[in-house]
Design a protein around this motif. Structure first.
Motif, PDB file in Angstrom:
ATOM      1  N   ILE A 116       0.846  -1.200   0.000  1.00  0.00           N
ATOM      2  CA  ILE A 116       0.000   0.000   0.000  1.00  0.00           C
ATOM      3  C   ILE A 116       0.881   1.249   0.000  1.00  0.00           C
TER       4      ILE A 116
ATOM      5  N   GLU B 131       3.936   1.502  -1.158  1.00  0.00           N
ATOM      6  CA  GLU B 131       4.557   1.623  -2.480  1.00  0.00           C
ATOM      7  C   GLU B 131       3.571   2.206  -3.487  1.00  0.00           C
ATOM      8  N   ASN B 132       2.330   1.748  -3.432  1.00  0.00           N
ATOM      9  CA  ASN B 132       1.305   2.288  -4.333  1.00  0.00           C
ATOM     10  C   ASN B 132       1.039   3.763  -4.054  1.00  0.00           C
ATOM     11  N   ALA B 133       1.072   4.143  -2.791  1.00  0.00           N
ATOM     12  CA  ALA B 133       0.914   5.553  -2.435  1.00  0.00           C
ATOM     13  C   ALA B 133       2.037   6.378  -3.067  1.00  0.00           C
TER      14      ALA B 133
ATOM     15  N   TRP C 115       1.579   9.466  -5.538  1.00  0.00           N
ATOM     16  CA  TRP C 115       2.202  10.737  -5.163  1.00  0.00           C
ATOM     17  C   TRP C 115       3.102  11.264  -6.276  1.00  0.00           C
TER      18      TRP C 115
ATOM     19  N   THR D 189      -1.654   5.793 -13.374  1.00  0.00           N
ATOM     20  CA  THR D 189      -0.797   4.999 -12.482  1.00  0.00           C
ATOM     21  C   THR D 189      -0.829   3.509 -12.794  1.00  0.00           C
TER      22      THR D 189
ATOM     23  N   GLU E 230      -6.165  -1.000  -5.216  1.00  0.00           N
ATOM     24  CA  GLU E 230      -4.816  -0.484  -4.992  1.00  0.00           C
ATOM     25  C   GLU E 230      -4.824   1.042  -4.952  1.00  0.00           C
TER      26      GLU E 230
ATOM     27  N   THR F  75      -6.727   2.417  -1.693  1.00  0.00           N
ATOM     28  CA  THR F  75      -5.940   2.359  -0.460  1.00  0.00           C
ATOM     29  C   THR F  75      -4.779   3.354  -0.508  1.00  0.00           C
ATOM     30  N   ALA F  76      -4.199   3.558  -1.692  1.00  0.00           N
ATOM     31  CA  ALA F  76      -3.114   4.536  -1.832  1.00  0.00           C
ATOM     32  C   ALA F  76      -3.627   5.951  -1.577  1.00  0.00           C
TER      33      ALA F  76
ATOM     34  N   TRP G 234      -4.078   6.398   2.135  1.00  0.00           N
ATOM     35  CA  TRP G 234      -2.764   6.566   2.781  1.00  0.00           C
ATOM     36  C   TRP G 234      -2.309   8.020   2.644  1.00  0.00           C
TER      37      TRP G 234
END
Length: 75
Positions: A9, A11-13, A17, A37, A43, A46-47, A50
């Motif tokens: 999560i 890493e996906n954020a 970003w 993305t 995914e 949740t990103a 975060w």
């Protein structure tokens, strides 16, 4: 010890970003973020959560439309 899922999560954020930060003055819909993305719905969701919790993105609602953009930081 951090769970593997929390790491993913995070890493996906980072992916979200970096995408938003590359176009700091632009606003994107969920679908535009998904396309840009290449993350799946869960995914991306949740990103976004975060980043929202860390106050790194702006989420704006206009009627039934939601847009996402980077919050600019000045050091």
């Amino acid at each position: 010890m951090e769970s593997k899922l929390i790491g993913i999560i995070g890493e996906n954020a980072g992916v979200v970003w970096r995408f938003l930060n590359a176009s700091a003055s632009e606003k994107f819909s969920f679908d535009q973020l998904k396309k840009g993305t290449k993350l799946k719905n869960d995914e991306l969701s949740t990103a976004i959560g975060w980043l929202a919790r860390e106050n790194k993105i702006r989420i704006e609602e206009d009627g039934n439309k939601v847009s996402y953009s980077a919050i600019e930081f000045y050091f």
